[in-house]
Design an enzyme around this catalytic site. Structure first.
Site, short mmCIF file in Angstrom:
data_model
loop_
_atom_site.label_atom_id
_atom_site.label_comp_id
_atom_site.label_asym_id
_atom_site.label_seq_id
_atom_site.Cartn_x
_atom_site.Cartn_y
_atom_site.Cartn_z
N HIS A 144 1.71 4.19 -2.63
CA HIS A 144 1.79 5.78 -3.09
C HIS A 144 2.68 6.59 -3.80
CE1 HIS A 144 -1.90 6.37 -0.40
NE2 HIS A 144 -1.53 5.97 0.42
N HIS B 116 0.53 -0.88 -0.10
CA HIS B 116 -0.11 0.06 0.04
C HIS B 116 0.46 1.14 -0.31
CE1 HIS B 116 -3.20 2.05 1.44
NE2 HIS B 116 -2.39 3.35 2.45
N GLU B 117 1.54 1.08 1.22
CA GLU B 117 2.33 2.70 0.97
C GLU B 117 3.47 2.46 -0.22
OE1 GLU B 117 1.92 4.11 3.05
OE2 GLU B 117 0.81 2.35 4.89
N GLU C 270 -6.03 7.29 -1.15
CA GLU C 270 -6.01 6.39 -0.67
C GLU C 270 -6.42 5.04 -1.52
OE1 GLU C 270 -4.62 5.69 1.59
OE2 GLU C 270 -3.75 7.75 1.79
#
Ligand SMILES: [Zn+2]
Length: 792
Positions: free
Chosen positions: A331, A327-328, A350
């Site tokens: 980003h 997820h990070e 998000e």
């Protein structure tokens, strides 16, 4: 950022929605857009205890100076920056003519502004440089620049300093333009006690040790938003790896835990390789560091090149670690490289980071099921989709912003629909264009939609008049989601959509959009192994699919909506599933069960249909479908026994399903043992207060006391305590553990009851009752009826 509430697999452990007390306060103090920062030079000296220097009155504080080169875009007689809770020591400004000064500066606490009033008006095209010296204490509230505690291998306590800026806390550490659209480069120099490790977004260039303190200068960052700046100072060690093309990745942790970072390290290497190839854009700086800290509000934060994780989400081998790492990393492209214009578009950040986590997991595990991941996001979104639309911001009184959980799961589920509307290959081509066209700048939703439309129309010669931005408006600007009703007629199946909005406490309506949607209907005709897409537009009265065959709507679970069929349709679907089980995918079957179960609990359908379909799928080829169908059947059976009904005729008994569920749950609370009752009366005014205390993660003491009591109380006391633990304790996993803990002396009856109630708990969280507020009837929206004929 990854919120702490993680998406956990749907069938076992769905947890409660976390935003039950949200209210919307529209307070917004945007910065003027007359002056933009271009480059920051930031020096921060941090006074941490535990090293050679003799801690004095500066202990736990920091001193900073920042010079900001900026360009003037409109006439202005002041410079307005964000700053909050900082001591401003001095401020100066220079321009090329050397005739500019700051007349005075004021700090406006209510909107967190630092206003530097100038002696003259500055004009577009002018370049200014501001110097500010400032300082502050390291905070203790996990915002801005704050203290995080740890333990040395010797057992001594250790204090580190770390930042958390998203959404609006950079201003707590340094005066800056603290809104996403004010992108600039940062060159950071950190001074810290010799022996500590200093980290920021970029790789270090030079370190100078000067006795008790060391100063390190880091490379200038790429152009980025202030919320992505990060600093860490403290006692950590690292393990290192490199990607295929040689990018350095390190995971830092306290010395005691440094051997537990291998899983995160390997996952990040594979994920970076995968994302660079998929997006066609290399990570633009020289290194990526991950740091494990023990005090962290969120799960993790994607600061560009310096990703900070809550310790339990990076140390060890839990599956969730991989998910959060990916997820990070997603980003770094979606959020860092291409950033929202303002906080209204946070769902883009998000939503994409969540969506890309599905494909990211396939880089690490070739067998990972993206479909299951997306279904679990849809379920999580349905739980939370009440209070606010995707395109919304929660402002505090002072204008600071908090990130909302709906952006993640609903954002991802909406993006999934976009992917399936334009087709997966087109979608990823559009994503590559979107990223490369908007890198280092800021986007609104339309940038995404036009990137998708461009590719879609070019690649498919599509003559459709569907505009993606028009489609998207009704999905992003109103809360909730549609329910499609499918009714069998002699000619075919007629679809209608609900015109009702859920009623919730603290809930704001977004009436402007009328709670109608343009719905992409993916349907599968009996006997065929593929599905079709048709549109059910918001101004259509109904959509009729003319066929004698059975159809299943929302095949593959691509759509973020509920489907409710009539009795006759459920019967024919059950027959079809039994006769041709292999024609339907795992996703199609799971979606059927999930819709059925939620609507049976809220009494939107006759619950015997749930039993009918679950029964048809009880021995399904997909283990996950089989397990779910059997769980439904068992829960139903349990409810029947629990209610002591002699008559097992399902319709009659399950009719009162949802009312009886809550009745049974209430029994837990109605009969406390004396011992427990005494304690309870002494300490808490109400059930609610007690529940709140348990929900507060830090109050371990109460939880532990209850656990102790479980072994000392009589049977009714145990039941009552367990009930509280299950329904109120924040750490549900710990409570789940109790049920299976062999050291507990559960009777067989207690044990089976606990297990059954755990199951109800999982379900109850999914299916909290939905009530509806009536909107104008379908008839008032009539504009046309569309009929689709299927040749048999
Ligand atoms: Zn995130």
């Amino acid at each position: 950022m990854k919120k702490l509430l993680l998406s956990i697999f749907i069938l076992t452990t769905l947890t409660n929605s976390q935003n039950t007390n949200e209210t919307i306060k529209y307070t917004n103090f945007p910065l003027p857009t007359a002056i933009f920062p271009v480059e920051y030079d930031l020096n921060i000296t941090t006074y941490l205890p535990g090293y050679n220097w003799k801690a004095d009155e500066r202990n736990m504080s920091y001193l900073g100076s920042v010079s900001i080169r900026m360009e003037v875009r409109q006439e202005m007689d002041k410079i307005v920056l964000h700053s909050s809770n900082l001591t401003i020591i001095d401020a100066k400004v220079i321009n090329s003519d050397n005739n500019l000064e700051i007349k005075s500066w004021t700090i406006n606490d209510s909107n967190q502004f630092l206003i530097l009033s100038l002696n003259k008006i500055v004009n577009p095209g002018e370049n200014l440089e501001v110097f500010i010296t400032f300082g502050g204490y390291l905070r203790e509230d996990r915002k801005g620049y704050y203290i995080t505690k740890s333990t040395k291998p010797t057992g001594e306590p250790m204090i580190n300093a770390v930042t958390q800026f998203e959404a609006t806390s950079a201003r707590f550490m340094v005066p800056c333009f603290d809104e996403p659209q004010f992108k600039a480069t940062w060159q950071v120099k950190l001074t810290y006690p010799t022996g500590a490790v200093g980290l920021t977004n970029t790789i270090d260039m030079e370190s100078i040790e000067d006795g008790d303190f060391t100063s390190t200068t880091y490379k200038r960052t790429v152009k980025m938003s202030s919320y992505l700046l990060a600093i860490f100072v403290g006692d950590v060690q690292f393990k290192e790896t490199t990607t295929k093309r040689g990018l350095r990745i390190r995971v830092y942790a306290d010395p005691k835990n440094i051997e537990s970072v291998d899983m995160a390290l390997n996952a990040s290497r594979l994920a970076v390789d995968g994302f660079e190839e998929l997006f066609g854009i290399d990570f633009p700086m020289e290194k990526i560091d991950f740091v494990s800290v023990f005090d962290f509000e969120a799960g993790a934060m994607e600061n560009w090149g310096l990703i900070i994780h809550r310790a339990e989400l990076i140390l060890g081998t839990d599956k969730e670690i991989v998910e959060v790492v990916i997820h990070e990393l997603a980003h770094q492209w979606f959020g860092n490289l291409v950033t929202m214009k303002y906080w209204y578009q946070t769902w883009l950040n998000e939503g994409f980071a969540t969506f890309m986590t599905a494909i990211g997991q396939t880089f690490i595990d070739g067998n990972f099921s993206q479909d299951t991941f997306h279904i679990s996001q849809q379920e999580e979104a349905r739980l939370k989709d009440r209070y606010r639309p995707l395109r919304s911001v929660a402002f505090d009184k002072d204008g600071s912003v908090t990130i909302q959980s709906i952006y993640y799961s609903k954002g991802s589920s909406f993006i999934r629909m976009l992917e399936k509307i334009v087709g997966t290959l087109n979608f990823y081509e559009a994503m590559r264009n979107y990223l490369s066209q908007n890198m280092y700048s800021n986007v609104k939703e339309d940038y995404l939609y036009s990137a998708l439309e461009a590719v879609w129309k070019t690649n498919t010669n599509n003559e459709t008049t569907l505009s993606i931005s028009e489609f998207a408006e009704c999905w992003t600007n109103q809360n909730s989601y549609p329910t499609v009703f499918a009714t069998r007629t002699p000619e075919g199946v007629v679809l209608t959509q609900n015109r009702e909005a859920p009623i919730e406490k603290n809930y704001t309506n977004y009436d402007e959009w009328g709670y109608k949607w343009d719905i992409p209907i993916w349907y599968q005709v009996a006997g065929e192994g593929s599905h079709e897409l048709v549109w059910f537009k918001k101004d259509q009265y109904e959509l009729e699919i003319r066929t004698e065959k059975t159809i299943i709507v929302n095949a593959e679970s691509y759509g973020y909506y509920d489907v409710i069929y009539d009795d006759v349709s459920y019967q024919s679907i059950a027959r079809e599933l039994e006769n041709n089980p292999t024609l339907y995918s795992m996703s199609t079957k799971l979606r059927l069960l999930l819709d059925l179960e939620s609507n049976a609990y809220t009494q939107m359908i006759a619950p015997h249909s749930l039993v009918l379909i679950a029964n048809a799928l009880r021995n399904d080829e997909f283990p996950i479908v089989q397990e779910y169908a059997q769980t439904i059947l068992k829960t139903t059976e349990f409810m029947i026994n629990r209610l002591n009904e002699q008559n097992n005729e399902d319709l009659k008994i399950i009719k009162g399903f949802s009312t009886n569920t809550s009745k049974v749950l209430r029994k837990f609370y109605s009969n406390p043992s004396e011992q427990f009752g005494d304690y309870f009366k002494r300490n808490f005014k109400s059930d609610k207060e007690f529940c709140e205390t348990l929900r507060n993660e830090r109050n371990e003491e109460v939880t532990n006391q209850l656990v102790d009591w479980l072994n000392t109380n009589d049977s009714s006391g145990r039941k009552h305590i367990m009930g509280f633990l299950m329904f109120c304790a924040k750490n549900k996993d710990k409570v789940r553990g109790l049920v299976f803990d062999p050291s507990f002396d559960w009777t067989a009856l207690e044990k089976s009851r606990n297990i059954q109630f755990l199951k109800i708990l999982n379900r109850r969280n999914i299916y909290e009752t939905r009530e509806f507020r009536k909107f104008p009837s379908n008839e008032e929206y009539i504009s046309r009826k569309t009929i689709i004929r299927i040749e048999s």
